[in-house]
Design a protein around this motif. Structure first.
Motif, PDB file in Angstrom:
ATOM      1  N   HIS A 196       0.859  -1.182   0.000  1.00  0.00           N
ATOM      2  CA  HIS A 196       0.000   0.000   0.000  1.00  0.00           C
ATOM      3  C   HIS A 196       0.900   1.239   0.000  1.00  0.00           C
ATOM      4  O   HIS A 196       0.906   2.025   0.929  1.00  0.00           O
ATOM      5  CB  HIS A 196      -0.877  -0.023   1.255  1.00  0.00           C
ATOM      6  N   PRO A 197       1.688   1.439  -1.080  1.00  0.00           N
ATOM      7  CA  PRO A 197       2.776   2.425  -1.054  1.00  0.00           C
ATOM      8  C   PRO A 197       2.346   3.884  -0.993  1.00  0.00           C
ATOM      9  O   PRO A 197       3.095   4.730  -0.527  1.00  0.00           O
ATOM     10  CB  PRO A 197       3.522   2.142  -2.365  1.00  0.00           C
ATOM     11  N   LYS A 198       1.121   4.209  -1.438  1.00  0.00           N
ATOM     12  CA  LYS A 198       0.719   5.611  -1.517  1.00  0.00           C
ATOM     13  C   LYS A 198      -0.264   6.008  -0.416  1.00  0.00           C
ATOM     14  O   LYS A 198      -0.932   7.026  -0.509  1.00  0.00           O
ATOM     15  CB  LYS A 198       0.095   5.891  -2.880  1.00  0.00           C
ATOM     16  N   VAL A 199      -0.363   5.212   0.617  1.00  0.00           N
ATOM     17  CA  VAL A 199      -1.331   5.509   1.666  1.00  0.00           C
ATOM     18  C   VAL A 199      -0.983   6.832   2.344  1.00  0.00           C
ATOM     19  O   VAL A 199       0.184   7.138   2.581  1.00  0.00           O
ATOM     20  CB  VAL A 199      -1.392   4.370   2.699  1.00  0.00           C
ATOM     21  N   ALA A 200      -2.014   7.637   2.644  1.00  0.00           N
ATOM     22  CA  ALA A 200      -1.805   8.950   3.259  1.00  0.00           C
ATOM     23  C   ALA A 200      -1.604   8.813   4.759  1.00  0.00           C
ATOM     24  O   ALA A 200      -1.965   7.807   5.374  1.00  0.00           O
ATOM     25  CB  ALA A 200      -3.010   9.852   2.978  1.00  0.00           C
ATOM     26  N   TYR A 201      -1.024   9.863   5.357  1.00  0.00           N
ATOM     27  CA  TYR A 201      -0.739   9.829   6.797  1.00  0.00           C
ATOM     28  C   TYR A 201      -2.029   9.700   7.609  1.00  0.00           C
ATOM     29  O   TYR A 201      -2.099   8.941   8.561  1.00  0.00           O
ATOM     30  CB  TYR A 201       0.004  11.105   7.191  1.00  0.00           C
ATOM     31  N   TYR A 202      -3.059  10.450   7.221  1.00  0.00           N
ATOM     32  CA  TYR A 202      -4.358  10.318   7.884  1.00  0.00           C
ATOM     33  C   TYR A 202      -5.300   9.597   6.923  1.00  0.00           C
ATOM     34  O   TYR A 202      -6.154  10.199   6.288  1.00  0.00           O
ATOM     35  CB  TYR A 202      -4.924  11.688   8.258  1.00  0.00           C
ATOM     36  N   ALA A 203      -5.119   8.306   6.805  1.00  0.00           N
ATOM     37  CA  ALA A 203      -5.857   7.508   5.829  1.00  0.00           C
ATOM     38  C   ALA A 203      -7.331   7.379   6.216  1.00  0.00           C
ATOM     39  O   ALA A 203      -7.749   6.426   6.859  1.00  0.00           O
ATOM     40  CB  ALA A 203      -5.224   6.123   5.695  1.00  0.00           C
ATOM     41  N   ASN A 204      -8.123   8.386   5.822  1.00  0.00           N
ATOM     42  CA  ASN A 204      -9.559   8.409   6.083  1.00  0.00           C
ATOM     43  C   ASN A 204      -9.893   8.376   7.570  1.00  0.00           C
ATOM     44  O   ASN A 204     -11.022   8.167   7.963  1.00  0.00           O
ATOM     45  CB  ASN A 204     -10.271   7.260   5.364  1.00  0.00           C
ATOM     46  N   GLN A 205      -8.867   8.564   8.411  1.00  0.00           N
ATOM     47  CA  GLN A 205      -9.035   8.690   9.847  1.00  0.00           C
ATOM     48  C   GLN A 205      -9.894   7.586  10.460  1.00  0.00           C
ATOM     49  O   GLN A 205     -10.754   7.824  11.303  1.00  0.00           O
ATOM     50  CB  GLN A 205      -9.602  10.064  10.180  1.00  0.00           C
ATOM     51  N   GLY A 206      -9.671   6.361  10.003  1.00  0.00           N
ATOM     52  CA  GLY A 206     -10.325   5.218  10.635  1.00  0.00           C
ATOM     53  C   GLY A 206     -11.818   5.167  10.445  1.00  0.00           C
ATOM     54  O   GLY A 206     -12.562   4.875  11.379  1.00  0.00           O
ATOM     55  N   ALA A 207     -12.322   5.485   9.229  1.00  0.00           N
ATOM     56  CA  ALA A 207     -13.759   5.428   8.963  1.00  0.00           C
ATOM     57  C   ALA A 207     -14.273   4.020   9.224  1.00  0.00           C
ATOM     58  O   ALA A 207     -13.588   3.037   8.939  1.00  0.00           O
ATOM     59  CB  ALA A 207     -14.037   5.833   7.517  1.00  0.00           C
ATOM     60  N   PRO A 208     -15.491   3.870   9.767  1.00  0.00           N
ATOM     61  CA  PRO A 208     -16.021   2.547  10.111  1.00  0.00           C
ATOM     62  C   PRO A 208     -16.055   1.601   8.916  1.00  0.00           C
ATOM     63  O   PRO A 208     -16.208   2.024   7.768  1.00  0.00           O
ATOM     64  CB  PRO A 208     -17.436   2.870  10.608  1.00  0.00           C
ATOM     65  N   SER A 209     -15.923   0.328   9.211  1.00  0.00           N
ATOM     66  CA  SER A 209     -15.939  -0.702   8.177  1.00  0.00           C
ATOM     67  C   SER A 209     -17.379  -1.071   7.829  1.00  0.00           C
ATOM     68  O   SER A 209     -18.336  -0.613   8.456  1.00  0.00           O
ATOM     69  CB  SER A 209     -15.195  -1.943   8.678  1.00  0.00           C
ATOM     70  N   VAL A 210     -17.504  -1.945   6.814  1.00  0.00           N
ATOM     71  CA  VAL A 210     -18.797  -2.508   6.427  1.00  0.00           C
ATOM     72  C   VAL A 210     -18.625  -4.018   6.333  1.00  0.00           C
ATOM     73  O   VAL A 210     -17.665  -4.509   5.729  1.00  0.00           O
ATOM     74  CB  VAL A 210     -19.284  -1.935   5.081  1.00  0.00           C
ATOM     75  N   LEU A 211     -19.556  -4.756   6.944  1.00  0.00           N
ATOM     76  CA  LEU A 211     -19.548  -6.214   6.901  1.00  0.00           C
ATOM     77  C   LEU A 211     -20.504  -6.677   5.805  1.00  0.00           C
ATOM     78  O   LEU A 211     -21.699  -6.364   5.839  1.00  0.00           O
ATOM     79  CB  LEU A 211     -19.979  -6.793   8.250  1.00  0.00           C
ATOM     80  N   VAL A 212     -19.965  -7.402   4.834  1.00  0.00           N
ATOM     81  CA  VAL A 212     -20.771  -7.953   3.740  1.00  0.00           C
ATOM     82  C   VAL A 212     -20.476  -9.435   3.654  1.00  0.00           C
ATOM     83  O   VAL A 212     -19.348  -9.837   3.342  1.00  0.00           O
ATOM     84  CB  VAL A 212     -20.463  -7.263   2.396  1.00  0.00           C
ATOM     85  N   ARG A 213     -21.488 -10.231   3.976  1.00  0.00           N
ATOM     86  CA  ARG A 213     -21.344 -11.678   4.016  1.00  0.00           C
ATOM     87  C   ARG A 213     -20.158 -12.078   4.899  1.00  0.00           C
ATOM     88  O   ARG A 213     -20.185 -11.839   6.089  1.00  0.00           O
ATOM     89  CB  ARG A 213     -21.244 -12.235   2.583  1.00  0.00           C
ATOM     90  N   ASP A 214     -19.086 -12.638   4.332  1.00  0.00           N
ATOM     91  CA  ASP A 214     -17.983 -13.145   5.153  1.00  0.00           C
ATOM     92  C   ASP A 214     -16.738 -12.266   5.036  1.00  0.00           C
ATOM     93  O   ASP A 214     -15.617 -12.755   5.166  1.00  0.00           O
ATOM     94  CB  ASP A 214     -17.638 -14.584   4.730  1.00  0.00           C
ATOM     95  N   ALA A 215     -16.940 -10.978   4.811  1.00  0.00           N
ATOM     96  CA  ALA A 215     -15.784 -10.087   4.652  1.00  0.00           C
ATOM     97  C   ALA A 215     -16.079  -8.716   5.243  1.00  0.00           C
ATOM     98  O   ALA A 215     -17.205  -8.223   5.189  1.00  0.00           O
ATOM     99  CB  ALA A 215     -15.397  -9.960   3.189  1.00  0.00           C
ATOM    100  N   LEU A 216     -15.037  -8.122   5.814  1.00  0.00           N
ATOM    101  CA  LEU A 216     -15.087  -6.741   6.273  1.00  0.00           C
ATOM    102  C   LEU A 216     -14.361  -5.877   5.250  1.00  0.00           C
ATOM    103  O   LEU A 216     -13.316  -6.262   4.722  1.00  0.00           O
ATOM    104  CB  LEU A 216     -14.396  -6.597   7.632  1.00  0.00           C
TER     105      LEU A 216
END
Length: 380
Positions: A196-216
């Motif tokens: 993930h080489p281009k990830v920003a320092y404040y990468a979306n500030q930990g926005a909540p995840s979404v659970l879809v079937r068997d994956a987050l």
């Protein structure tokens, strides 16, 4: 009123009254208590354990009962008993809410200095909490985390048992890593990593995840999939650059919503393609001017944006010049719930007040007392 309702009940088939009571809104649990004190026949229906099962099966999707703001405040959206409106602000910021639990973490970024990050798993209705030492270390730029029920075959109508935590971190070496925690074993398991080489320092500030079937799915400068069955990570592109939120699409799949200009929302649904890439389909465009009050979308403000999504529903939160609105995209109902410019983590769950069937007269008095307490909380 009680005699009139009881006379009406005697004239109607019991299954018709049951059908009416089943349609009381789950987002206002006090309605069930109020109905229980109308007359004895209604009380007996609501006190029957079978009614709870039918009520949950009828509504299926939990309602938004409250919301956590990014400044640590918890706001109840209904006249519902809760331990937090009376306690004011919390010491931690919200990361995620799911299956009747909220996940919180400290505000400080001192983990960059080697300090431990303690995650708190909280039941907002009872105040019960568990603290868990996370795997976040000083090499992490930012992290997101999720909480979910660990019980096999659970319908998630009232989760109380073991839970799992998922943590996804982005490091200063350009690597995204994942961990899973079991409250039963109290052990973290490390998953595979992805570049993930281009990830920003404040990468979306930990926005909540979404659970879809068997994956987050996590929104971290792109979309990170943490597959709970395969125990691996994958990386996908978003349908549009810039801000936006993951959500549950109609039909239960992965969705994405973004404000493409100052008045329009665009919704996409995503499915994994034959070569592993995410294929996005534009579903619809929504004109917010037709939903929000006049003056909410003044062009001078810079506070526009989607600041929250209720997983598993079509409910989103929009920050405007006036304040933050809860918008049900399905029913098109809108109401203001918070101030502007605040990130919102909705707490969704089912809450059915206990209505004891042992003694109707005693139960009705207890039900009336519960209504008064819930109403008082709602007026504060």
């Amino acid at each position: 009123m009680g005699e009139l309702a009881e006379d009406l009940f005697l004239r109607l088939a019991p299954e018709l009254v049951d059908a009416v009571l089943l349609r009381l809104p789950p987002g206002e649990p006090a309605c069930l208590v109020r109905a229980s004190v109308v007359c004895k026949p209604w009380f007996r229906i609501l006190a029957d354990p079978g009614f709870r099962r039918r009520y949950l099966e009828f509504h299926r999707t939990p309602s938004v009962l409250g919301l956590f703001e990014d400044d640590g405040a918890y706001v109840s959206t209904s006249a519902l008993p809760s331990v937090h409106p009376g306690r004011g602000r919390l010491a931690d910021r919200p990361l995620d809410c799911r299956h009747g639990r909220a996940l919180l973490a400290p505000y400080s970024r001192s983990f960059r200095e080697g300090n431990a990050v303690i995650l708190t798993v909280l039941d907002p209705l009872t105040g019960h909490l568990r603290r868990v030492l996370s795997p976040v270390d000083e090499h992490v730029l930012w992290f997101s985390a999720a909480v979910l029920c660990a019980a096999q075959g659970c319908d998630h109508y009232g989760c109380q048992g073991d839970f799992r935590l998922a943590v996804v971190t982005t490091s200063d070496a350009g690597v995204t890593s994942g961990w899973l925690y079991s409250s039963e074993t109290r052990v973290w398991s490390e998953l595979t990593t992805v570049g993930h080489p281009k990830v920003a320092y404040y990468a979306n500030q930990g926005a909540p995840s979404v659970l879809v079937r068997d994956a987050l799915y996590f929104n971290i400068d792109g979309i990170i999939e943490l597959h709970l069955g395969k125990l691996c990570l994958s990386k996908f592109e978003k349908p549009i650059a810039g801000k936006g939120r993951l959500m549950t699409a109609q039909g239960g799949g992965l969705g994405f919503i973004a404000m493409v200009d100052v008045t329009n929302l665009t919704l996409w649904s995503g499915e994994a393609g034959p070569k592993g890439a995410m294929v996005w389909t534009k579903l619809r465009v929504i004109d917010l001017k037709k939903l929000l009050p006049a003056g909410a979308l003044m062009t001078q403000t810079v506070d526009y944006g989607i600041n929250g999504v209720a997983e598993g529903t079509q409910v989103i939160f929009v920050s405007t010049f006036i304040g933050s609105y809860m918008v049900d995209l399905k029913s098109r109902q809108v109401r203001m719930v918070s101030g502007r410019g605040r990130n919102i983590t909705p707490y969704t769950s089912f809450y059915i007040p206990a209505i004891k069937a042992a003694s109707p007269s005693q139960g009705q008095r207890a039900g009336a007392s519960s209504v008064r307490r819930a109403g008082a909380r709602g007026r504060r």
